[in-house]
Motif scaffolding. Sequence first.
Motif, PDB file in Angstrom:
ATOM      1  N   VAL A  86     -74.615 -23.983 -84.049  1.00 16.39           N
ATOM      2  CA  VAL A  86     -73.909 -22.822 -84.582  1.00 16.39           C
ATOM      3  C   VAL A  86     -72.434 -22.950 -84.235  1.00 16.39           C
ATOM      4  CG1 VAL A  86     -73.760 -20.310 -84.577  1.00 16.39           C
ATOM      5  CG2 VAL A  86     -75.978 -21.435 -84.250  1.00 16.39           C
ATOM      6  N   SER A 145     -86.317 -12.453 -87.506  1.00 16.55           N
ATOM      7  CA  SER A 145     -85.175 -13.356 -87.665  1.00 16.55           C
ATOM      8  C   SER A 145     -84.357 -13.319 -86.386  1.00 16.55           C
ATOM      9  CB  SER A 145     -84.292 -12.937 -88.841  1.00 16.55           C
ATOM     10  OG  SER A 145     -84.987 -13.089 -90.066  1.00 16.55           O
ATOM     11  N   THR A 163     -75.179 -13.954 -88.309  1.00 16.11           N
ATOM     12  CA  THR A 163     -75.635 -15.245 -88.808  1.00 16.11           C
ATOM     13  C   THR A 163     -77.082 -15.482 -88.367  1.00 16.11           C
ATOM     14  OG1 THR A 163     -73.392 -16.143 -88.720  1.00 16.11           O
ATOM     15  CG2 THR A 163     -75.214 -17.723 -88.765  1.00 16.11           C
ATOM     16  N   SER A 187     -85.876 -23.460 -87.238  1.00 16.98           N
ATOM     17  CA  SER A 187     -84.418 -23.409 -87.110  1.00 16.98           C
ATOM     18  C   SER A 187     -83.784 -23.395 -88.488  1.00 16.98           C
ATOM     19  CB  SER A 187     -83.912 -24.605 -86.305  1.00 16.98           C
ATOM     20  OG  SER A 187     -84.491 -24.607 -85.024  1.00 16.98           O
ATOM     21  N   MET A 188     -82.737 -22.594 -88.612  1.00 18.35           N
ATOM     22  CA  MET A 188     -82.047 -22.460 -89.891  1.00 18.35           C
ATOM     23  C   MET A 188     -80.679 -23.134 -89.882  1.00 18.35           C
ATOM     24  SD  MET A 188     -84.184 -20.906 -91.814  1.00 18.35           S
ATOM     25  CE  MET A 188     -83.133 -20.426 -93.177  1.00 18.35           C
ATOM     26  N   SER A 189     -79.854 -22.843 -88.904  1.00 22.57           N
ATOM     27  CA  SER A 189     -78.483 -23.378 -88.876  1.00 22.57           C
ATOM     28  C   SER A 189     -78.129 -23.741 -87.454  1.00 22.57           C
ATOM     29  CB  SER A 189     -77.485 -22.344 -89.437  1.00 22.57           C
ATOM     30  OG  SER A 189     -77.602 -21.119 -88.743  1.00 22.57           O
ATOM     31  N   LEU A 190     -78.424 -24.966 -87.080  1.00 19.25           N
ATOM     32  CA  LEU A 190     -78.088 -25.455 -85.754  1.00 19.25           C
ATOM     33  C   LEU A 190     -77.348 -26.771 -85.908  1.00 19.25           C
ATOM     34  CD1 LEU A 190     -81.367 -24.780 -83.733  1.00 19.25           C
ATOM     35  CD2 LEU A 190     -79.234 -23.486 -83.686  1.00 19.25           C
ATOM     36  N   ILE A 193     -80.020 -17.537 -87.132  1.00 15.00           N
ATOM     37  CA  ILE A 193     -80.144 -18.786 -86.381  1.00 15.00           C
ATOM     38  C   ILE A 193     -81.494 -19.446 -86.639  1.00 15.00           C
ATOM     39  CG2 ILE A 193     -79.972 -19.832 -84.106  1.00 15.00           C
ATOM     40  CD1 ILE A 193     -77.430 -18.423 -85.077  1.00 15.00           C
ATOM     41  N   ALA A 233     -68.803 -18.649 -85.728  1.00 14.03           N
ATOM     42  CA  ALA A 233     -69.755 -18.079 -86.691  1.00 14.03           C
ATOM     43  C   ALA A 233     -69.697 -16.556 -86.631  1.00 14.03           C
ATOM     44  CB  ALA A 233     -71.174 -18.571 -86.392  1.00 14.03           C
TER      45      ALA A 233
END
Length: 790
Positions: A359, A406, A367, A354-357, A369, A363
């Motif tokens: 969201v 991704s 982006t 996970s990168m950006s949780l 996720i 957004a």
Amino acid sequence: MVFIWGGAPRSPRLLLPWLLLPALWAAGRGQLRYAVPEEAQHGTFVGRLAQDLGLELAELVPRLFRVASKERGELLEVNVQNGILFVNARVDREELCGRSAECSLHLEVIVDRPLRVFHVEVEVEDINDNPPIFAETEQKVLISESAPLDSQFPLEGASDADVGINSRLNYVLSLNEYFTLKLVKKDKSVLPVLLLRKLLDREETQELSLLLMVIDGGKPELTGSAQIQVSILDVNDNAPEFGKPSYKVVLFENVPNDTRVIQVNASDPDEGLNGEISYGIRKILPRSENCQFSINADTSEIRVYGKLDFEENNAYEIQVTAMDKGIPSMVGHSMVLVEVLDLNDNVPEITMTSMSLPVPEDAPVGTVIALVSVSDRDAGANGQVSCSLPPHLPFKLASTFRNYYSLVLDSALDREATAGYQVVVTARDGGSPPRWATASVWVEVADVNDNAPVFAQAEYTVSVRENNAPGAHICTVSARDADAQENARVSYALVERRVGERALSSLVSVHAQSGRVHALQPLDHEELALLQFQVSARDAGAPARGSNASLQLFVLDENDNAPALLGPAGGGARSHALARSAGAGHVLTKVRALDADSGYNAWLAYELQPAAAGARSPFRVGLYTGEISTTRALDEADAPRQRLVVLVRDHGEPALTATATLLVSLVDGAPSPKLSARASAGRVGAEASPLDVNASLMVAICAVSGLLVLTLLLWGALRCCGAARSEGACAPGKPVLVCSSAVGSWSSCRQRRPGLCSAEGPPKADLMAFSPSLPQPREDELNHHSEVSN
């Protein structure tokens, strides 16, 4: 000694000289001797027993001539009529005496008067009636294949139940290339012996079958035979040998444990332990801890022990041995090559980072996720993996490198529509059938304060009775914010404004958290019948968002005002002069009164108080008009001065009243009225004309009644919704129009609207419309009322 032979009797002349001498000799000695061959038939003549004993035939019966025997007496019998001894049953010498050289039967012959006992011996002669027999019809001889020439192997001889020459035996061996027969004398018998004349080889000849015959010396000769089974014993002179120098087997990986690989086969021409083979595995290449092979030592089946995995090893070499059980043992060798074929047995492996949780719902598209990587341990098409997402999701997979992806945002998010997404990534390989694996990530959509609070109703219409207690609950407003957490936390406040000379916040208040609206002080319908204001709802987001709702508060009337008299009657007694010549129906005057309340509470009725007992008043008052008129013509009997008391009553609960006093002077002719006052409540100004008073009264009543009716109908409509809502919940509704009839009755011409309610409790089913049942006035009254109204 006398010998009697079986067969046809000889001529008595020839036998007599020979028989007499032995008989006489025997009689002198007290014993007779006869001979009879074995197997003689029943009735065979043995001897003339009575004659040989010198007994007369006539005296045999009187002297009780009889024969007795201690052993097998039933074999021989004597005829008491002629004294002849004969065979009574079959005589078997071998049964009586076995192989004894002598065999005889001993008889006692007894006569009485005088008692005499004679001894008789009957010899049983042997005949060649038994062939020679072997104890076993089949003899087994075990000979090692390594036995040297001229080796001797004794055999079991035969036996003959006869005696003498009849039991003399001779042996003969069937022709063969390996053995001859040698006869060896032992004691009084002859034993046969096999003599080896040719070397044996068990691998060439494992067994020989010979026939051994035996012949006795009787006339005629009798023979017997026995089967000689010569088994050649093995010597461990051969090593086991496999059918092939190497075997090749193809197996798919992941076959179950204990799967049969192959059954090798080795042979050993030896027999017994020398030919019994035990199988084993000498070495397995390459070595593996997860997969081994086992071989059954007896059946030579090779089976998988463990897990056969192509990804670990794709081929094995198994060195197999075959060892016999001889002493010393001998060993054979072979090789088994096992080729392992790949199966699509590995599911793809998925790794998600996970990168950006969570969201944010605002957004931008694109982006990133999460990062996704996949792998598959299989080879070829079985290891080629592709990834996919379920349809109708606002995400997509973007390939960044081989087996790397991704997870990116593909469309705008709305947390209020969907608070989160279970994103399932499916990785599928190219095998047949394909295998797949899934990995999921919960993508939570973070809230953004993009929604303002929304009231359940844009407009609330509520009612409260006047004279309420301070702090009375009016209603509860409610607003909902579609956002979450702080963005959805709503607080309420009044939108401040001026109500006359006062601030709105001095009259009502709203609770910031619950939205409950309260009246801060008693309200007065006569002062403020309708209060309109706004309530705002604001969330706690940054920046905050808010909205307003309108609230119409109707103050319902209560009967808290008594009727007020207008004109001179309002301040004291009023005097009137009336000519005695006035006829019935003459209008003297009209009492006027107003009530500050509304509706029923302001609806007035007039009554004339009864006069003194026994007096019959010539006046009456209109119930709703207040007009005082005569009911009959006046006469001399009527008192010259009449005092009239008019009671004015409203229709409230409880009803409130006021009184007006009129002094009437009866005069002759038509004099002008004079006013004199006696205060009961205070002084008032000059009397207006009856026509002006009536017109003003009707206008005032219609104005006040219209406002009251409007308030009542709105209040009634508000109470109608109370059964469908909880206490304090309100809804908008239309005001109700109430009209006045020409005679002062009230009728309803409203329309319902289901959103109206009251904060004071359960609603009433309806607003009562009434037209009171009154006595019908006379026609002259109606006409007069019409004139006055006009």
